[in-house]
Structures are given as C-alpha cells and as structure tokens.
Design a protein around this motif. Structure first.
Motif, PDB file in Angstrom:
ATOM      1  N   ASP A   1       6.728  -0.506  -9.571  1.00  0.00           N
ATOM      2  CA  ASP A   1       6.839  -1.216  -8.967  1.00  0.00           C
ATOM      3  C   ASP A   1       5.102  -2.415  -9.115  1.00  0.00           C
ATOM      4  OD1 ASP A   1       8.810  -1.859  -7.470  1.00  0.00           O
ATOM      5  OD2 ASP A   1       8.176  -1.124  -5.334  1.00  0.00           O
ATOM      6  N   ILE A   2       4.397  -0.979  -9.760  1.00  0.00           N
ATOM      7  CA  ILE A   2       3.020  -1.285  -9.871  1.00  0.00           C
ATOM      8  C   ILE A   2       2.823  -1.820 -11.223  1.00  0.00           C
ATOM      9  CG2 ILE A   2       0.698  -0.919 -10.808  1.00  0.00           C
ATOM     10  CD1 ILE A   2       1.364  -1.079  -7.604  1.00  0.00           C
ATOM     11  N   MET A   3       4.168  -1.723 -11.867  1.00  0.00           N
ATOM     12  CA  MET A   3       4.390  -1.835 -13.314  1.00  0.00           C
ATOM     13  C   MET A   3       5.390  -3.589 -13.510  1.00  0.00           C
ATOM     14  SD  MET A   3       6.484   0.076 -15.766  1.00  0.00           S
ATOM     15  CE  MET A   3       7.303  -0.094 -17.336  1.00  0.00           C
ATOM     16  N   LYS A   4       5.799  -3.955 -12.620  1.00  0.00           N
ATOM     17  CA  LYS A   4       6.517  -4.547 -13.036  1.00  0.00           C
ATOM     18  C   LYS A   4       5.427  -6.331 -12.302  1.00  0.00           C
ATOM     19  CE  LYS A   4      10.031  -7.427 -10.663  1.00  0.00           C
ATOM     20  NZ  LYS A   4       9.859  -8.385  -9.739  1.00  0.00           N
ATOM     21  N   ALA A   5       4.738  -5.518 -11.340  1.00  0.00           N
ATOM     22  CA  ALA A   5       3.284  -6.469 -10.417  1.00  0.00           C
ATOM     23  C   ALA A   5       2.570  -6.537 -11.514  1.00  0.00           C
ATOM     24  CB  ALA A   5       3.089  -5.513  -9.836  1.00  0.00           C
ATOM     25  N   PHE A   6       2.221  -6.176 -12.741  1.00  0.00           N
ATOM     26  CA  PHE A   6       1.204  -6.062 -14.086  1.00  0.00           C
ATOM     27  C   PHE A   6       2.155  -7.234 -14.947  1.00  0.00           C
ATOM     28  CE2 PHE A   6      -1.601  -2.735 -13.074  1.00  0.00           C
ATOM     29  CZ  PHE A   6      -2.872  -3.617 -12.773  1.00  0.00           C
ATOM     30  N   LEU A   7       3.692  -6.622 -14.632  1.00  0.00           N
ATOM     31  CA  LEU A   7       4.285  -7.555 -16.005  1.00  0.00           C
ATOM     32  C   LEU A   7       4.572  -8.856 -15.852  1.00  0.00           C
ATOM     33  CD1 LEU A   7       6.413  -4.425 -17.263  1.00  0.00           C
ATOM     34  CD2 LEU A   7       4.912  -5.833 -18.374  1.00  0.00           C
ATOM     35  N   ASP A   8       4.424  -8.855 -14.173  1.00  0.00           N
ATOM     36  CA  ASP A   8       4.625 -10.766 -14.101  1.00  0.00           C
ATOM     37  C   ASP A   8       3.232 -11.377 -13.674  1.00  0.00           C
ATOM     38  OD1 ASP A   8       6.742 -10.080 -12.574  1.00  0.00           O
ATOM     39  OD2 ASP A   8       6.713  -9.566 -10.651  1.00  0.00           O
ATOM     40  N   GLU A   9       2.515 -10.583 -13.413  1.00  0.00           N
ATOM     41  CA  GLU A   9       1.298 -11.200 -13.358  1.00  0.00           C
ATOM     42  C   GLU A   9       0.625 -11.831 -15.401  1.00  0.00           C
ATOM     43  OE1 GLU A   9      -1.365 -12.453 -11.202  1.00  0.00           O
ATOM     44  OE2 GLU A   9       0.375 -12.086 -10.029  1.00  0.00           O
TER      45      GLU A   9
END
Lengths: 140, 126
Positions: free
Chosen positions: B45-53
C-alpha cells in the motif's frame, strides 16, 4: 501475511532479487476438488541442493549472501495449514519452480486478496522484467 | 480471469507517461523496502501511495524502485528517499498520510520530514 496476494508479491520479489528476467505466476482453481494451485516459476539464479533442502525452514536465512529469508517458509506454512502441500525445485543457473496447493474450504485458508494490485505493483516497479500471470478455474 | 500481455503493457505505458522508472538520471529516487517484513506490514500500500503521488505530480525526473529487507524489520514499512547529491534518508513506520507529506516536502521541495525519518544513510556499505 494477511492474504495470498501478499505471499505472492513476497515470493516474486525474491525471484527479482535472484536476477530473474521472467517470472510466471499461475493460479488454478479446481472447484470440484476444492483445491487452489499456485505455481511460481522464474529464470533466476536458482539454488543448490544444500540451500534448497533448508530454504523452507523458518529457522534458516542467509541474507549475507543469498536472496531469501522467511518468505518461503511462511508460504509453505500457509499451504500446510489448509492440509495442502508445498514443493520447491530449483537448479542453479536455470531457475526455481514453486508449487503450493491449498484446500479452499479449509477454515485456515487465507483469502486471495488483491492479486491484481500485486501484479500491477510488480509491473510498475520492475518494467524490465517480464511477468506472466494467469488465473483460471477448472471444474472438471 | 486472465491478465493478458496487452493489459500489462497498458499498465506500464500509463505510468511511463508520467514517470521515469528505474532508468536514466533522476533528480530524486524513491526506494520502498519490499522484504517479507515490509510486505507483511503494508509495504504494497505504501508503494501504491508513492506511485499515486508520482503519477499525480506529473514529474518525470523522479526514479522509483524497490529493495529488500534493510535489517530494521520493527520499523517497517520503510522507504528511502534520495535527492541527487545528498545523503539518502530512511523513513519508517510509514502510512499513506506520511507518504503524502514526504513526497510533497522531501521529494518535491527537498525538505526532510524529520518527524518521520530514522536518519540519514543507507544499509548498503561501499
């Protein structure tokens, strides 16, 4: 791990760190037998027989020189807890093949989780690696 | 259900339109720790959050990659932010909110978010 999609992400990250250029993930549901089969194959560096014999033990890790730790033993545990099975084969310089069988109706069976998010994250973070994913069911 | 190669290509192309993943010389690099310990505590989820940003920012000079366990399992999920020419900074106990702040403040503006940072440096020596 909360679900199988996280186990799969963990194992494929192992494959990537073992230098794989191609990783195949296959999920097959055998509905009548109540079985879910997971296959993960890679063309990474592989493991020698000595390493292979102890890799699925939770008491073994060789982070100093190798690319795996607790992840394989956790997946094995998840499969065996459902009265399923686990098998791993590897050849140095050729790659590694992992097979896990889960009894779908067992009370200790973990949910599959967000497998598409796992595949998407792998694809986005490692665009140089070829990921093949298939998920099918067989009712015969 | 099958994810076809063309689906994967579409996913990849979508991100490549706005990011420069793991290639070229970037101004900043984001590395999410994806060892067993990290994944078990929410690194996906952290990875997804960074990629979304990253996607939302439209920046093309930020590299993104993953690595394994840093040996600080009790601090997971973790990420390392490296601005070109500066020491890498390790962020620990990440949440989606922390990711947003770290991305806006450190990755974009170059200001270290000290309250979420473990310190400067990398687990890799040499």
């Amino acid at each position: 791990m909360e679900d199988l999609s996280l186990h799969i992400l963990d194992i494929v990250e192992n494959s990537i760190r073992a230098g794989s250029s191609k990783v195949e993930v296959n999920l097959e549901e055998k509905k009548e037998e109540g079985i879910l089969l997971l296959n993960i194959n890679d063309n990474g560096s592989g493991m020698d027989m000595e390493t292979l014999n102890i890799v699925s033990s939770p008491f073994y890790s060789s982070k100093q020189s190798k690319n795996f730790g607790l992840g394989i033993s956790l997946l094995k545990q998840a499969a065996l807890e459902t009265e399923g099975s686990f098998e791993i084969n590897s050849k140095e310089g050729i790659g590694t093949e992992l097979k896990a069988e889960f009894k779908n109706e067992h009370p200790d069976m973990k949910p599959l989780g967000d497998i598409m998010l796992t595949i998407k994250m792998l694809r986005l973070s490692h665009p140089e690696i070829e990921f093949l994913y298939s998920n099918g069911s067989n009712s015969k | 259900m099958k994810l076809k190669p063309e689906d994967l290509k579409k996913i990849s192309e979508k991100m490549e339109a706005s990011t420069n993943l793991r290639s070229g010389a970037g101004r900043a690099k984001i590395t999410v720790h994806m060892g067993t310990c990290g994944i078990a505590t929410g690194a996906r989820d952290i990875m997804k959050a960074f990629l979304d940003e990253l996607e939302a920012s439209g920046k093309k000079d930020i590299l993104f990659t993953t690595t394994g366990c840093a040996g600080l399992c009790s601090h997971e999920p973790m990420a390392t932010i490296e601005i070109k020419g500066e020491s890498p900074v390790k962020y620990v106990h990440l949440t989606k909110d922390k990711v947003k702040e770290i991305f806006e403040q450190h990755v974009i503006k170059g200001n270290i978010v000290e309250k979420s940072a473990l310190g400067r440096g990398s687990e890799r020596v040499g």
